[in-house]
Write a protein that holds these residues in place. Structure first.
Motif, PDB file in Angstrom:
ATOM      1  N   THR A 132       8.104   6.259 -10.617  1.00  0.00           N
ATOM      2  CA  THR A 132       8.359   7.589 -10.378  1.00  0.00           C
ATOM      3  C   THR A 132       7.141   8.154  -9.775  1.00  0.00           C
ATOM      4  O   THR A 132       6.318   8.223 -10.447  1.00  0.00           O
ATOM      5  CB  THR A 132       8.828   8.314 -11.511  1.00  0.00           C
ATOM      6  N   PHE A 133       7.159   8.837  -8.515  1.00  0.00           N
ATOM      7  CA  PHE A 133       6.351   9.747  -8.125  1.00  0.00           C
ATOM      8  C   PHE A 133       6.938  11.207  -8.278  1.00  0.00           C
ATOM      9  O   PHE A 133       8.095  11.500  -7.889  1.00  0.00           O
ATOM     10  CB  PHE A 133       6.329   9.682  -6.510  1.00  0.00           C
ATOM     11  N   GLU A 134       6.256  12.043  -8.970  1.00  0.00           N
ATOM     12  CA  GLU A 134       6.476  13.330  -9.338  1.00  0.00           C
ATOM     13  C   GLU A 134       5.968  14.428  -8.514  1.00  0.00           C
ATOM     14  O   GLU A 134       4.827  14.354  -7.991  1.00  0.00           O
ATOM     15  CB  GLU A 134       6.341  13.569 -10.732  1.00  0.00           C
ATOM     16  N   ASN A 135       6.372  15.575  -8.442  1.00  0.00           N
ATOM     17  CA  ASN A 135       5.946  16.788  -7.700  1.00  0.00           C
ATOM     18  C   ASN A 135       5.470  16.534  -6.130  1.00  0.00           C
ATOM     19  O   ASN A 135       4.433  16.928  -5.851  1.00  0.00           O
ATOM     20  CB  ASN A 135       4.704  17.125  -8.500  1.00  0.00           C
ATOM     21  N   VAL A 136       6.442  15.936  -5.669  1.00  0.00           N
ATOM     22  CA  VAL A 136       6.332  15.564  -4.221  1.00  0.00           C
ATOM     23  C   VAL A 136       6.670  16.877  -3.418  1.00  0.00           C
ATOM     24  O   VAL A 136       8.070  17.315  -3.694  1.00  0.00           O
ATOM     25  CB  VAL A 136       6.959  14.318  -3.720  1.00  0.00           C
ATOM     26  N   LYS A 137       5.942  17.266  -2.586  1.00  0.00           N
ATOM     27  CA  LYS A 137       6.443  18.254  -1.735  1.00  0.00           C
ATOM     28  C   LYS A 137       7.158  17.792  -0.722  1.00  0.00           C
ATOM     29  O   LYS A 137       7.070  17.015  -0.011  1.00  0.00           O
ATOM     30  CB  LYS A 137       5.165  19.152  -1.395  1.00  0.00           C
ATOM     31  N   PRO A 138       8.158  18.751  -0.150  1.00  0.00           N
ATOM     32  CA  PRO A 138       8.786  18.486   1.078  1.00  0.00           C
ATOM     33  C   PRO A 138       8.243  17.946   2.370  1.00  0.00           C
ATOM     34  O   PRO A 138       7.185  18.606   2.343  1.00  0.00           O
ATOM     35  CB  PRO A 138       9.563  20.102   1.467  1.00  0.00           C
ATOM     36  N   GLY A 139       8.775  17.008   3.081  1.00  0.00           N
ATOM     37  CA  GLY A 139       7.981  16.590   4.267  1.00  0.00           C
ATOM     38  C   GLY A 139       8.612  15.225   4.638  1.00  0.00           C
ATOM     39  O   GLY A 139       9.570  14.661   3.636  1.00  0.00           O
ATOM     40  N   ASP A 140       7.986  14.363   5.272  1.00  0.00           N
ATOM     41  CA  ASP A 140       8.356  13.002   5.722  1.00  0.00           C
ATOM     42  C   ASP A 140       7.398  12.170   5.111  1.00  0.00           C
ATOM     43  O   ASP A 140       6.093  12.390   5.214  1.00  0.00           O
ATOM     44  CB  ASP A 140       8.160  12.810   7.203  1.00  0.00           C
ATOM     45  N   TYR A 141       7.669  10.964   4.631  1.00  0.00           N
ATOM     46  CA  TYR A 141       7.023  10.015   3.751  1.00  0.00           C
ATOM     47  C   TYR A 141       7.693   8.632   4.032  1.00  0.00           C
ATOM     48  O   TYR A 141       8.743   8.532   4.478  1.00  0.00           O
ATOM     49  CB  TYR A 141       7.013  10.384   2.306  1.00  0.00           C
ATOM     50  N   ALA A 142       6.822   7.778   3.584  1.00  0.00           N
ATOM     51  CA  ALA A 142       7.140   6.386   3.459  1.00  0.00           C
ATOM     52  C   ALA A 142       6.352   5.904   2.202  1.00  0.00           C
ATOM     53  O   ALA A 142       5.253   6.304   1.761  1.00  0.00           O
ATOM     54  CB  ALA A 142       6.640   5.604   4.843  1.00  0.00           C
ATOM     55  N   VAL A 143       7.156   4.823   1.576  1.00  0.00           N
ATOM     56  CA  VAL A 143       6.655   4.072   0.481  1.00  0.00           C
ATOM     57  C   VAL A 143       6.432   2.610   0.900  1.00  0.00           C
ATOM     58  O   VAL A 143       7.147   2.006   1.506  1.00  0.00           O
ATOM     59  CB  VAL A 143       7.384   4.097  -0.534  1.00  0.00           C
ATOM     60  N   LEU A 144       5.167   2.383   0.595  1.00  0.00           N
ATOM     61  CA  LEU A 144       4.662   0.744   0.673  1.00  0.00           C
ATOM     62  C   LEU A 144       4.613   0.170  -0.751  1.00  0.00           C
ATOM     63  O   LEU A 144       3.918   0.957  -1.598  1.00  0.00           O
ATOM     64  CB  LEU A 144       3.398   0.668   1.366  1.00  0.00           C
ATOM     65  N   GLY A 145       5.094  -1.073  -0.973  1.00  0.00           N
ATOM     66  CA  GLY A 145       4.744  -1.855  -2.113  1.00  0.00           C
ATOM     67  C   GLY A 145       4.270  -3.231  -2.042  1.00  0.00           C
ATOM     68  O   GLY A 145       4.759  -3.876  -1.089  1.00  0.00           O
ATOM     69  N   SER A 146       3.688  -3.761  -3.102  1.00  0.00           N
ATOM     70  CA  SER A 146       3.368  -5.105  -2.798  1.00  0.00           C
ATOM     71  C   SER A 146       3.335  -5.833  -4.443  1.00  0.00           C
ATOM     72  O   SER A 146       2.926  -4.864  -5.397  1.00  0.00           O
ATOM     73  CB  SER A 146       2.101  -5.360  -2.316  1.00  0.00           C
ATOM     74  N   HIS A 147       3.586  -6.989  -4.548  1.00  0.00           N
ATOM     75  CA  HIS A 147       3.548  -7.529  -5.912  1.00  0.00           C
ATOM     76  C   HIS A 147       2.242  -8.271  -5.953  1.00  0.00           C
ATOM     77  O   HIS A 147       1.843  -9.287  -5.088  1.00  0.00           O
ATOM     78  CB  HIS A 147       4.778  -8.632  -5.855  1.00  0.00           C
ATOM     79  N   ASP A 148       1.113  -7.675  -6.557  1.00  0.00           N
ATOM     80  CA  ASP A 148       0.042  -8.448  -6.988  1.00  0.00           C
ATOM     81  C   ASP A 148       0.232  -9.456  -7.972  1.00  0.00           C
ATOM     82  O   ASP A 148      -0.082  -9.098  -9.280  1.00  0.00           O
ATOM     83  CB  ASP A 148      -0.892  -7.167  -7.379  1.00  0.00           C
ATOM     84  N   ALA A 149       0.711 -10.499  -7.740  1.00  0.00           N
ATOM     85  CA  ALA A 149       0.970 -11.543  -8.839  1.00  0.00           C
ATOM     86  C   ALA A 149      -0.179 -11.905  -9.393  1.00  0.00           C
ATOM     87  O   ALA A 149       0.082 -12.296 -10.530  1.00  0.00           O
ATOM     88  CB  ALA A 149       1.670 -12.739  -7.923  1.00  0.00           C
ATOM     89  N   ASN A 150      -1.172 -12.174  -9.027  1.00  0.00           N
ATOM     90  CA  ASN A 150      -2.579 -12.598  -9.477  1.00  0.00           C
ATOM     91  C   ASN A 150      -3.350 -11.543 -10.028  1.00  0.00           C
ATOM     92  O   ASN A 150      -4.264 -11.787 -10.572  1.00  0.00           O
ATOM     93  CB  ASN A 150      -3.365 -13.603  -8.548  1.00  0.00           C
ATOM     94  N   ASN A 151      -2.830 -10.186  -9.930  1.00  0.00           N
ATOM     95  CA  ASN A 151      -3.652  -9.188 -10.795  1.00  0.00           C
ATOM     96  C   ASN A 151      -4.923  -9.146 -10.171  1.00  0.00           C
ATOM     97  O   ASN A 151      -5.751  -8.577 -11.004  1.00  0.00           O
ATOM     98  CB  ASN A 151      -3.406  -9.109 -12.059  1.00  0.00           C
ATOM     99  N   ASN A 152      -5.331  -9.132  -9.107  1.00  0.00           N
ATOM    100  CA  ASN A 152      -6.790  -8.946  -8.488  1.00  0.00           C
ATOM    101  C   ASN A 152      -6.754  -7.633  -7.800  1.00  0.00           C
ATOM    102  O   ASN A 152      -7.816  -7.306  -7.405  1.00  0.00           O
ATOM    103  CB  ASN A 152      -7.187 -10.159  -7.540  1.00  0.00           C
ATOM    104  N   GLY A 153      -6.171  -6.760  -7.936  1.00  0.00           N
ATOM    105  CA  GLY A 153      -5.850  -5.382  -7.298  1.00  0.00           C
ATOM    106  C   GLY A 153      -5.971  -5.438  -5.612  1.00  0.00           C
ATOM    107  O   GLY A 153      -6.222  -4.320  -5.133  1.00  0.00           O
TER     108      GLY A 153
END
Length: 137
Positions: free
Chosen positions: A70-91
């Motif tokens: 959850t992203f909270e307190n997002v102001k109105p506007g245009d956005y995009a979300v990127l996500g990835s599975h860091d399977a080996n937890n190396n950041g």
């Protein structure tokens, strides 16, 4: 006079409180390949998308091949979300020698291009209502 000062103070504090509240964006991924590592999500504007640090970023442990961020307190506007599975937890996101990602990833609007996603394809608009996004990896 005391009532006037109290009224002005209440109006001013209400305006400040109203201005600080933003929209909540809840992002769900239901098809994480396994429960290893973490899933990281980043909220971007057009100015930061694939260029700079995100506006907001969060990560989550995976349970039952699913995450909710959850992203909270997002102001109105245009956005995009990127996500990835860091399977080996190396950041970081890992790539093959040919530049193809080894770890799963996704973007808002479930953009699946050959190559990195574009902001215009992944873009969504935040107005005055909370949003729920489902991203597929």
């Amino acid at each position: 006079m005391k009532n006037l000062i109290l009224t002005i103070t209440l109006i001013f504090s209400s305006i400040l409180t109203f201005g600080q509240n933003g929209i909540t964006i809840t992002v769900t991924v239901n098809n994480v390949a396994n429960n290893e590592g973490v899933v990281a999500m980043a909220l971007h504007s057009e100015n930061t998308f694939m260029k700079a640090a995100p506006i907001k970023a969060k990560s989550s442990k995976i349970e039952g091949n699913k995450i909710v961020i959850t992203f909270e307190n997002v102001k109105p506007g245009d956005y995009a979300v990127l996500g990835s599975h860091d399977a080996n937890n190396n950041g970081k996101m890992d790539f093959r020698e040919n530049g193809m990602p080894i770890e799963d990833y996704g973007a808002s609007n479930n953009v699946m291009n050959f190559g990195p996603p574009n902001f215009s394809d992944a873009k969504f608009t935040v107005t005055d209502k909370d949003l729920e996004l489902n991203i597929r990896f």
